[in-house]
Enzyme design. Structure first.
Site, short mmCIF file in Angstrom:
data_model
loop_
_atom_site.label_atom_id
_atom_site.label_comp_id
_atom_site.label_asym_id
_atom_site.label_seq_id
_atom_site.Cartn_x
_atom_site.Cartn_y
_atom_site.Cartn_z
CB VAL A 117 1.53 6.57 3.46
CG1 VAL A 117 0.89 6.14 5.31
CG2 VAL A 117 2.07 8.60 3.92
CB CYS A 118 -0.21 3.01 1.00
SG CYS A 118 -1.74 4.05 2.05
CB ALA A 119 3.93 2.56 -1.36
#
Length: 210
Positions: A117-119
């Site tokens: 998600v975040c990366a």
């Protein structure tokens, strides 16, 4: 899918984006030893700093959910402001998008917790927008092996290049004769590189051994 980067990575065309390496999220990481993940993230940040790369740092809901960035990273980047946001995809926050675009770099290296998600989300957005997006896998962790494997597959399907952070930094270094080489390798703190240096330091020159 075959992806060919049209130009090599250099310190003039590359920026680093570190997304949500926060205490609360780090405690949930299960696909990587947390101590090793911290080591890799800090090493990546220090090497990028030594190479003069622009570094964008973000957190999400730091005060209500996931806490601040972990202290070792904050210490490694004392001049960086961590942009706190609420959007899931970091790129959806106008301040983050503006900070990335302001680097004026075509190659963008992402790392984050969580990987999928975040990366992955901002990396895939970057790829769609015409940037060359990379994810440093060893500086990105997630909450189980399934998430890691499916995140890797999705990144590859989207054309994002996946690699380890040290290899990306060494590619940007390009020449071991550069004055910054020692600082880059020192930042990465690779065990084998340290051993090679110790061997060289302990070797007795032939002229002295005679």
């Amino acid at each position: 899918m075959t992806y060919i980067n049209p130009e090599p990575m250099t310190q003039d065309n590359t920026a680093l984006v570190l997304v949500d390496h926060q205490i609360g999220l780090m405690t949930g990481v299960r696909d990587y030893p947390v101590a090793e993940l911290k080591h890799n993230v800090v090493g990546l940040a220090k090497a990028a700093k030594a190479l003069g790369l622009p570094i964008v740092t973000t957190t999400t809901s730091a005060e209500t959910l996931w806490g601040p960035a972990f202290p070792e990273l904050v210490e490694a980047l004392p001049d960086n402001a961590f942009i706190d946001r609420t959007s899931v995809n970091a790129w959806d926050d106008p301040r983050v998008a503006a900070a990335i675009e302001a680097t004026d770099k075509q190659n963008l290296i992402f790392a984050g917790v969580s990987l999928e998600v975040c990366a992955a989300f901002p990396a895939m957005t970057a790829q769609r927008k015409g940037y060359n997006a990379y994810v440093a896998m060893d500086a990105s962790g997630t909450f189980n092996q399934t998430k890691r494997e499916t995140g890797l597959l999705r990144l590859s399907q989207a054309g994002v290049v996946v690699a380890d952070g040290a290899s990306l930094m060494v590619e940007i270094l390009a020449d071991n004769a550069r004055p910054v080489a020692g600082e880059v390798y020192g930042a990465l703190d690779m065990d084998w590189a340290m051993l090679v240096g110790q061997v060289r330091a302990s070797a007795v020159p032939a002229s002295k051994a005679a």
